[in-house]
Design a protein around this motif. Sequence first.
Motif, PDB file in Angstrom:
ATOM      1  N   LEU A 293      57.151  19.638  39.092  1.00  0.00           N
ATOM      2  CA  LEU A 293      55.980  20.426  39.471  1.00  0.00           C
ATOM      3  C   LEU A 293      55.377  19.887  40.762  1.00  0.00           C
ATOM      4  O   LEU A 293      55.090  20.643  41.698  1.00  0.00           O
ATOM      5  N   LEU A 294      55.191  18.573  40.824  1.00  0.00           N
ATOM      6  CA  LEU A 294      54.597  17.957  42.009  1.00  0.00           C
ATOM      7  C   LEU A 294      55.492  18.100  43.235  1.00  0.00           C
ATOM      8  O   LEU A 294      55.006  18.295  44.354  1.00  0.00           O
ATOM      9  N   ALA A 295      56.795  18.005  43.031  1.00  0.00           N
ATOM     10  CA  ALA A 295      57.724  18.165  44.156  1.00  0.00           C
ATOM     11  C   ALA A 295      57.619  19.568  44.740  1.00  0.00           C
ATOM     12  O   ALA A 295      57.612  19.750  45.974  1.00  0.00           O
ATOM     13  N   LEU A 296      57.524  20.589  43.870  1.00  0.00           N
ATOM     14  CA  LEU A 296      57.437  21.969  44.346  1.00  0.00           C
ATOM     15  C   LEU A 296      56.151  22.186  45.133  1.00  0.00           C
ATOM     16  O   LEU A 296      56.168  22.715  46.252  1.00  0.00           O
ATOM     17  N   TYR A 297      55.021  21.771  44.576  1.00  0.00           N
ATOM     18  CA  TYR A 297      53.747  21.990  45.252  1.00  0.00           C
ATOM     19  C   TYR A 297      53.636  21.154  46.529  1.00  0.00           C
ATOM     20  O   TYR A 297      53.106  21.621  47.538  1.00  0.00           O
TER      21      TYR A 297
END
Length: 805
Positions: A293-297
Motif C-alpha cells: 500500500l505504501l509503495a503504491l501511494y
Amino acid sequence: MKLAPLIPCLALVAAGLGLSLRAGAASAGRLSALPVAALLLLLLATVAAADPVPGTRPLETQGDLAEQMVAGIDRFLTRETEAAAARRERFWKRDLSSREAYGRSVEPNRQHLRKILGVTDARLPLPDDPLDPYLFPTGPVAVGGKGSFSAAWFRWPVLPGVEMEGLVLRPGGVPARARVVALPDCDWTPEMLCGLAPGIPAEAQFARRLAESGCEVVVPVLIDRRDTFSGRPDIRMTNQPHREFVYRGAFEMGRHIIGYEVQKVLAAVDYLTHASRGKSLPVGVAGYGEGGLLALYSAALDPRIDAALVSGYFGPRQEVWREPIYRNVWALLDEFGDAEVASLVAPRALVVEHCRFPDVSGPPPARDGRSGAAPGVISTPPLAGVTAEVERARTLIPGLKPAPRLELAGSGEGQPGSEEALTLFLKALGLKKGLSPSVAPPADLRKGFAPEARQKRQFEQLVEYNQRLLREGEGRRREFWAKADGSSPERWKESTRPYREYFWDEVIGRFPPASLPAGARTRLVYDEPKYRGYEVVLDVWTDVFAYGILLVPKDLQPGEKRPVVVCQHGLEGRPQDVADPKVDSPYYHQFACKLAEEGYVTFSPQNPYIFGDRFRLLQRKLNPLRKSLFSVIVRQHERILEWLGEQPFVDRERIAFYGLSYGGKTAMRVPALLEGYCLSICSGDFNEWIWKNVTTSWRGSYMFTPEWEMFEFDLGNTFNYAEMSWLICPRPFMVERGHDDGVGLSEWVSYEYSKTRERYDRLKIPERAEIEYFVGPHHIQGVGSFAFLRRWLGAPHRKDTRAQD
C-alpha cells in the motif's frame, strides 16, 4: 364519537385475550375461523390507519422502522459505492500529448491525494552530509556471505519528534546499481525481510534478494498490528492495533497513519537522492501488504521514484470498508481506485504482484479490560478482480508516450517477492542482469537485539505527534476563520456562507437533495388528553426515508400556526424514548411530551445511529465517498423541515432543534447547515470536541472508547464546537450541561463555550447565546432550556382539552 380513544382499550383486549373463538359459518368472500384477538388487532390497525395526519396517506408499514431505515441506507450506500468509479472522471483532466503535459495535468489529483492521505507537513531537511551522523552504530550490524551485502542500523528525523528507523543494506564488493526502499508488511520487522530474523521464508525476503542483486536498500520499520502499547497504562489500555490507535488522532487532525509512513518512505528517497550520495542512480520502492500500500501511494506522490513493486495489496477497492479502519481514507473512492492511483505512477514503471495477502481476521481479541477496536479483515482477492483493476488502469492512459510499463505477475497463490516480480522490477530500474542467485543468509552481529523497544519508540513518536497537532489546532482554526466578518450580524451571516459550504462539502459530505417526493405516510399511535401522536414516514432517496413521531396539541384553533421543537434522541435511541407518553427514560424525561403539553408541536426523528457496529459500518462505507453519517442525516432533516413547513398548523419560521448526546452532536451539525432551524439547543454533548477526540490524557477521550466512527477528517484544523456554533450564529444557541455528565469536563465545556459567547457578545447579540449548568448527570434538565424556547419561540396558546372528545 371518534374511535381513536378506543385504541388503547382495543390493544389491551387483543393482547390479553387468550381464547381463540371461531367465527360463524362463512359465506363466499368472508373470512372464516379467524381468532377474535386477530380480528381486534385488524380493527386496531384499521382504526389507526384510518386516522392519519390530514393530507397524508395511511402508514401501513409494519415492523421495526429503525431497522428498516438502517438497512435501506446500507443498500443505498452499496449502490453509491458501485457507481463511484463511473463518476471519477469529473476530477481528471488528463493530457496525454506528452510525458510533461501529462504530469502537469494530473498534478491537482496528486495534490489532493496528498491531502487526504495527510502528507501535508514539510519533512525535516537532511544535513549536507547525512550518512555518518544519521547512521548508528557506525559499524555494520550484519554481514552476508561473500559477494552478498552488509547492513547498518539507521535512524534519522522525518518530522519534528518523528524519526525513521530501520536497516540500510549495501551490496558487497561492488558499487550499487540502483537504490530501493523495501517495505515489509507491517507485522514483519526489517530484520525478517533481510534474513536476519526468523519468520519469513527465504524466497519472500525480497530486501535481501535486492541487495544481493546489486541494490542499495533502505528497509524502514512500520507500525504493526499488535496492541501492546495501545492506550495509557495509567488511564486505559485497549485492543486497538497500534495502527488504529495512531489513525484515530491523526484522522481528526487531517493526517493519517498511511501519510505518516509515506512521509518516512519519501524521507528515505530524500536520503537516496541526496547530493552527498554521489552518482545519481535509479530509485525504486517495493512493498508487501501494508508495505505494498505504501509503495503504491509513495510512487504516486513522488516522481523521483522510477519504479514501484506493489505486492499483496493491489485490487478493487470498493470494499475498503471491510478492511481495518487504519485503511479508511476520506474521499478516496470519490476520486481514486487503485487504477487511478496507478495512473499517477505512469509513465513510470509499476509492477503488481498478486500473491497471498496478509491474513488479518480482525483486531487483537478483547480481553482483560482491553476492548473498543474497530472490526476489519484483510483477505486475498480473486485474480480476476486484480487483473480487471490492472486493465482498468491501462485504459486510463491510452496512447501516453513513452508507453507506461504496467506489469502483472503472480496468481495470488505464492509468497511475495517471486523471481518473476523481482526480475520485472529490476529491469524497470535498468538492471538488465536481473535477479542474482540467493546466497547464504547474513549473520546478525548484534548481541541480543530485540525489536520491541524500537517499535514502542516509533509508535509513541507518532502518538505524540498527534498531540502536537492537537495543541496547534486552535491556531490553525483561527487562521482558517480569518476571513469571517464580525462587524455586524448581517455581515457575519453573509461572510460565513463559504465556511458553511466548506463544512458541508469537506467535513460532513454533501449528498444531492432528496430525489423522491416526500409521499408522507402517517398513523395515529397516541391519543393523550392534550395531544395526539403520529408516526410519520417521508421518502428521501430510493431505500432511504426519514421517520419520526409527530405530537400535535389538541387546542389548535382554526388557522393557527404553532412553533415546532424537533426533539432528537441520542446514541442507540428511538423516537419513542423521547415522545412516547408511556416511556419515562432517565435520559430524556419525555421532553417531547412535556413540550407538547405546553402547546408546542414536536417532532422526534429517528436518526440512524443505532444497532451498534451496523451503523458504524455505514460510516465506513460513507467516508471513502467523501461522506459521513451526517451526509444522510442532513438530507433527512431537510425533508422533515420541508414537510413540517407545509403543515397548516406549523409556523415554518419557528422550528427549533433540541437534542441530547448524539442528538446534541446533531444539534451542532444539522442546524449549522440547515437554516430552516431557527435555533438550536445542544444538551449533553457540547465540548472542546477536538480535545475529546484526540487527547490521550483523559479517560473519556474517544482514543480509548468503542466509538470508532466519531473521527471526522481534518476537523481539528477547521471546526471545533465553537466554530460550529458560529455557523448557527446569529440565530439563538444554547448549551445544557450537567456537572456530573461524563461526556466531558465542565471546565473544558466552559472553555469552548466562552468562544461561542464571545462571538455573540462582539456581534452585540449576547442575549441569543446561553449556557445552563446544573448539578446532575447526562440527561435533559428541561428548565433553562424550556425557558429559552419560550423566549425565542413564544409561549404557545394553550387551553384544557381533556373534555374535547
